[in-house]
Design an enzyme around this catalytic site. Structure first.
Site, PDB file in Angstrom:
ATOM      1  N   HIS A  18       0.876  -1.204   0.000  1.00  0.00           N
ATOM      2  CA  HIS A  18       0.000   0.000   0.000  1.00  0.00           C
ATOM      3  C   HIS A  18       0.898   1.234   0.000  1.00  0.00           C
ATOM      4  O   HIS A  18       1.507   1.568   1.015  1.00  0.00           O
ATOM      5  CB  HIS A  18      -0.894   0.010   1.237  1.00  0.00           C
ATOM      6  CG  HIS A  18      -1.816   1.189   1.301  1.00  0.00           C
ATOM      7  ND1 HIS A  18      -3.142   1.078   1.640  1.00  0.00           N
ATOM      8  CD2 HIS A  18      -1.624   2.507   1.082  1.00  0.00           C
ATOM      9  CE1 HIS A  18      -3.707   2.265   1.621  1.00  0.00           C
ATOM     10  NE2 HIS A  18      -2.797   3.172   1.289  1.00  0.00           N
ATOM     11  N   HIS A  20       1.539   5.411  -1.687  1.00  0.00           N
ATOM     12  CA  HIS A  20       1.162   6.577  -2.501  1.00  0.00           C
ATOM     13  C   HIS A  20       2.425   7.123  -3.163  1.00  0.00           C
ATOM     14  O   HIS A  20       3.329   7.593  -2.465  1.00  0.00           O
ATOM     15  CB  HIS A  20       0.524   7.659  -1.623  1.00  0.00           C
ATOM     16  CG  HIS A  20      -0.741   7.195  -0.986  1.00  0.00           C
ATOM     17  ND1 HIS A  20      -1.987   7.361  -1.573  1.00  0.00           N
ATOM     18  CD2 HIS A  20      -0.964   6.529   0.179  1.00  0.00           C
ATOM     19  CE1 HIS A  20      -2.911   6.827  -0.794  1.00  0.00           C
ATOM     20  NE2 HIS A  20      -2.319   6.321   0.272  1.00  0.00           N
ATOM     21  N   LEU A  21       2.455   7.065  -4.472  1.00  0.00           N
ATOM     22  CA  LEU A  21       3.650   7.546  -5.192  1.00  0.00           C
ATOM     23  C   LEU A  21       3.456   8.933  -5.793  1.00  0.00           C
ATOM     24  O   LEU A  21       4.411   9.533  -6.259  1.00  0.00           O
ATOM     25  CB  LEU A  21       4.040   6.563  -6.305  1.00  0.00           C
ATOM     26  CG  LEU A  21       4.870   5.362  -5.873  1.00  0.00           C
ATOM     27  CD1 LEU A  21       5.142   4.454  -7.076  1.00  0.00           C
ATOM     28  CD2 LEU A  21       6.177   5.779  -5.216  1.00  0.00           C
ATOM     29  N   ARG A  22       2.196   9.411  -5.815  1.00  0.00           N
ATOM     30  CA  ARG A  22       1.902  10.736  -6.388  1.00  0.00           C
ATOM     31  C   ARG A  22       2.316  10.794  -7.859  1.00  0.00           C
ATOM     32  O   ARG A  22       2.407   9.781  -8.527  1.00  0.00           O
ATOM     33  CB  ARG A  22       2.579  11.862  -5.585  1.00  0.00           C
ATOM     34  CG  ARG A  22       2.396  11.782  -4.081  1.00  0.00           C
ATOM     35  CD  ARG A  22       0.968  11.760  -3.643  1.00  0.00           C
ATOM     36  NE  ARG A  22       0.848  11.960  -2.194  1.00  0.00           N
ATOM     37  CZ  ARG A  22      -0.160  11.553  -1.469  1.00  0.00           C
ATOM     38  NH1 ARG A  22      -1.174  10.894  -2.023  1.00  0.00           N
ATOM     39  NH2 ARG A  22      -0.214  11.790  -0.175  1.00  0.00           N
ATOM     40  N   ASN A  46      -5.287   7.314  -5.970  1.00  0.00           N
ATOM     41  CA  ASN A  46      -5.994   8.559  -5.609  1.00  0.00           C
ATOM     42  C   ASN A  46      -5.248   9.804  -6.111  1.00  0.00           C
ATOM     43  O   ASN A  46      -4.953  10.719  -5.354  1.00  0.00           O
ATOM     44  CB  ASN A  46      -6.271   8.635  -4.104  1.00  0.00           C
ATOM     45  CG  ASN A  46      -5.011   8.654  -3.240  1.00  0.00           C
ATOM     46  OD1 ASN A  46      -3.974   8.149  -3.636  1.00  0.00           O
ATOM     47  ND2 ASN A  46      -5.110   9.241  -2.058  1.00  0.00           N
ATOM     48  N   HIS A 179      -4.503  -0.616   6.095  1.00  0.00           N
ATOM     49  CA  HIS A 179      -3.946   0.177   7.203  1.00  0.00           C
ATOM     50  C   HIS A 179      -4.822   0.132   8.449  1.00  0.00           C
ATOM     51  O   HIS A 179      -5.334   1.155   8.903  1.00  0.00           O
ATOM     52  CB  HIS A 179      -3.665   1.625   6.791  1.00  0.00           C
ATOM     53  CG  HIS A 179      -4.723   2.288   5.945  1.00  0.00           C
ATOM     54  ND1 HIS A 179      -6.046   2.332   6.275  1.00  0.00           N
ATOM     55  CD2 HIS A 179      -4.630   2.939   4.762  1.00  0.00           C
ATOM     56  CE1 HIS A 179      -6.718   2.984   5.344  1.00  0.00           C
ATOM     57  NE2 HIS A 179      -5.877   3.358   4.409  1.00  0.00           N
ATOM     58  N   LEU A 224      -4.764   9.300   8.032  1.00  0.00           N
ATOM     59  CA  LEU A 224      -6.078   8.671   8.116  1.00  0.00           C
ATOM     60  C   LEU A 224      -5.996   7.222   7.665  1.00  0.00           C
ATOM     61  O   LEU A 224      -5.389   6.978   6.626  1.00  0.00           O
ATOM     62  CB  LEU A 224      -7.093   9.436   7.261  1.00  0.00           C
ATOM     63  CG  LEU A 224      -7.499  10.794   7.827  1.00  0.00           C
ATOM     64  CD1 LEU A 224      -8.286  11.591   6.799  1.00  0.00           C
ATOM     65  CD2 LEU A 224      -8.316  10.622   9.110  1.00  0.00           C
ATOM     66  N   ASP A 252       1.487   2.671   3.573  1.00  0.00           N
ATOM     67  CA  ASP A 252       0.666   3.876   3.426  1.00  0.00           C
ATOM     68  C   ASP A 252       1.539   5.123   3.443  1.00  0.00           C
ATOM     69  O   ASP A 252       1.100   6.183   3.910  1.00  0.00           O
ATOM     70  CB  ASP A 252      -0.430   3.957   4.487  1.00  0.00           C
ATOM     71  CG  ASP A 252      -1.558   4.898   4.067  1.00  0.00           C
ATOM     72  OD1 ASP A 252      -1.613   5.266   2.874  1.00  0.00           O
ATOM     73  OD2 ASP A 252      -2.367   5.269   4.926  1.00  0.00           O
ATOM     74  N   HIS A 256       3.322  14.490   1.502  1.00  0.00           N
ATOM     75  CA  HIS A 256       2.709  15.799   1.220  1.00  0.00           C
ATOM     76  C   HIS A 256       3.790  16.847   1.433  1.00  0.00           C
ATOM     77  O   HIS A 256       4.596  16.731   2.373  1.00  0.00           O
ATOM     78  CB  HIS A 256       1.556  16.093   2.190  1.00  0.00           C
ATOM     79  CG  HIS A 256       0.347  15.242   1.975  1.00  0.00           C
ATOM     80  ND1 HIS A 256      -0.614  15.537   1.031  1.00  0.00           N
ATOM     81  CD2 HIS A 256      -0.072  14.107   2.585  1.00  0.00           C
ATOM     82  CE1 HIS A 256      -1.576  14.623   1.067  1.00  0.00           C
ATOM     83  NE2 HIS A 256      -1.266  13.733   1.996  1.00  0.00           N
ATOM     84  N   ALA A 268      -3.704  14.865   5.509  1.00  0.00           N
ATOM     85  CA  ALA A 268      -3.408  13.630   6.243  1.00  0.00           C
ATOM     86  C   ALA A 268      -2.383  12.828   5.459  1.00  0.00           C
ATOM     87  O   ALA A 268      -2.488  12.695   4.244  1.00  0.00           O
ATOM     88  CB  ALA A 268      -4.683  12.816   6.399  1.00  0.00           C
TER      89      ALA A 268
HETATM   90  O1  DOR Z   1      -3.250   9.605   5.672  1.00  0.00           O
HETATM   91  C1  DOR Z   1      -3.629   9.293   4.563  1.00  0.00           C
HETATM   92  N1  DOR Z   1      -3.082   9.838   3.459  1.00  0.00           N
HETATM   93  N2  DOR Z   1      -4.598   8.398   4.436  1.00  0.00           N
HETATM   94  C2  DOR Z   1      -5.149   8.116   3.262  1.00  0.00           C
HETATM   95  O2  DOR Z   1      -6.057   7.312   3.223  1.00  0.00           O
HETATM   96  C3  DOR Z   1      -4.724   8.806   2.031  1.00  0.00           C
HETATM   97  C4  DOR Z   1      -3.372   9.323   2.166  1.00  0.00           C
HETATM   98  C5  DOR Z   1      -2.996  10.323   1.095  1.00  0.00           C
HETATM   99  O3  DOR Z   1      -3.245  10.058  -0.082  1.00  0.00           O
HETATM  100  O4  DOR Z   1      -2.418  11.343   1.436  1.00  0.00           O
HETATM  101 ZN    ZN Z   2      -3.239   5.135   1.675  1.00  0.00          ZN
END
Ligand code: DOR
Ligand code: ZN
Length: 350
Positions: A18, A20-22, A46, A179, A224, A252, A256, A268
């Site tokens: 899991h 997030h690579l953006r 996302n 998560h 989150l 996860d 950011h 988050a």
């Molecule tokens: O903390 C989080 N950040 N929870 C998520 O479900 C999404 C993620 C994000 O894409 O920043």
């Molecule tokens: Zn996530």
């Protein structure tokens, strides 16, 4: 020598189930931290706009591979973002063509870039039916979005209100409860008969909700689902170190730009990619369970997804003093600040 006393441990190369690579500059900046350590990662969809089509998933994979550069063995495993109107046929074709390996259910409004997510699970019954029939896993952000439900109760409520009824209806659907943050979720997975697994993040194994408020508001500890009570963290540690095949690593890691977290309405997400394996070794060491680290980080995930574990290895070495926090990652004029617990981390990836 018992594993707990060893100065170093060697485990098969891990995967991140899991991540997030953006995209664009952020992707370029964060990708090496994962690709240098992990062999594969489940890449979250996302983006803005979200990855809802085969074409978008293929294009995103191409951008990741371009950012990787030559000579890297990392393999991104793409996912499809479920919406109320997504076509079951597109999901099925994408899985069969290898465009994606799983689909992600974000309850609409639950988290970052989830506005196009699912407003009610019955809207995606045709998609779930199709996924069940082809053995395609459903990855679930398990929180209810009802503003009247306390933010610390949203995961537990999701189990009763959404997860259990959905799993009763789709008994053969493979589901990953993503998560997990609560004793309730860990116990729910332990008690499930089949087809249910869970990912656990390094930060939820290391911090409880006090960390978000210690000495003032700490935005880099905010994600989150939000970290819960100490009792919950202890339950997650029991699950992660149990060796039970249903629990595996999903970092996860959610980078950011610092200024978007250090403000009113801050984002988050915890960016833990730079020290995930160090943190995990520390947790497993504290639990006298270093011999279970390989199962959690490198074996249980591939088994769930029907993939072979990696054959190359990594080495983690015990240090005599705690390691320091990773440097902030520079992106243009801005930085991303990596996760670092206040407790000591005495392991290093060597
Ligand atoms: O903390 C989080 N950040 N929870 C998520 O479900 C999404 C993620 C994000 O894409 O920043
Ligand atoms: Zn996530």
């Amino acid at each position: 020598m018992s594993p707990e006393q060893r100065p170093s441990i060697v485990i098969r190369r891990p995967d991140d189930w899991h991540l997030h690579l953006r995209d664009e500059a952020l992707l370029e900046a964060v990708l090496p931290y994962t690709a240098d350590v992990f062999a594969r990662a489940i890449v979250m969809p996302n983006l803005v706009p979200p990855v809802t089509t085969i074409a978008a998933a293929n294009a995103y994979r191409d951008r990741i591979n371009r950012a990787l550069g030559a000579g890297k063995t990392f393999r991104p495993l793409m996912t499809c973002y479920l919406t109320d109107t997504i076509s079951a046929d597109e999901i099925k074709r994408g899985f069969e063509q290898g465009a994606w390996v799983a689909a992600k259910l974000y309850p609409a409004g639950a988290t970052t870039n989830s506005d196009s997510g699912v407003t009610s699970v019955d809207k995606i019954y045709p998609a779930l039916e199709a996924m069940q029939s082809i053995g395609m896993p459903l990855l679930v952000h398990g929180e209810v979005v009802d503003p009247d439900v306390d933010v610390f109760d949203r995961e537990a409520r999701f189990i009763d209100d959404v997860m259990q009824p959905m799993r009763e209806r789709f008994k053969d659907l493979k589901v990953v409860f993503e998560h997990i943050t609560t004793a309730a979720a860990a116990n729910y997975v332990f008690g499930a008969d089949k087809n249910l697994a869970a990912t656990i993040t390094p930060h939820h194994l290391m911090i409880n909700r006090n960390a978000i408020f210690k000495g003032g508001l700490r935005p880099h500890m905010y994600c989150l689902p939000v970290a819960k009570r100490e009792h919950d963290r202890q339950s997650l540690r029991i699950a992660a170190t149990s060796g039970d095949r249903r629990f595996f690593l999903g970092t996860d890691s959610a980078p950011h730009i610092a200024s978007t977290k250090e403000c009113d309405g801050g984002c988050a997400g915890v960016f833990n990619a730079p020290n995930t394996m160090e943190c995990l070794a520390q947790v497993f060491d504290e639990e006298d369970a270093l011999d279970q680290l390989e199962a959690f980080a490198s074996l249980n995930g591939p088994a769930f997804y029907g993939l072979e574990p990696n054959t190359d290895t990594i080495t983690l070495t015990r240090q005599s003093t705690g390691i320091s926090a990773p440097d902030p990652v520079v992106v243009g004029d801005e930085v991303i600040k990596p996760f670092m617990p206040e407790t000591e981390v005495r392991w290093r990836l060597t």
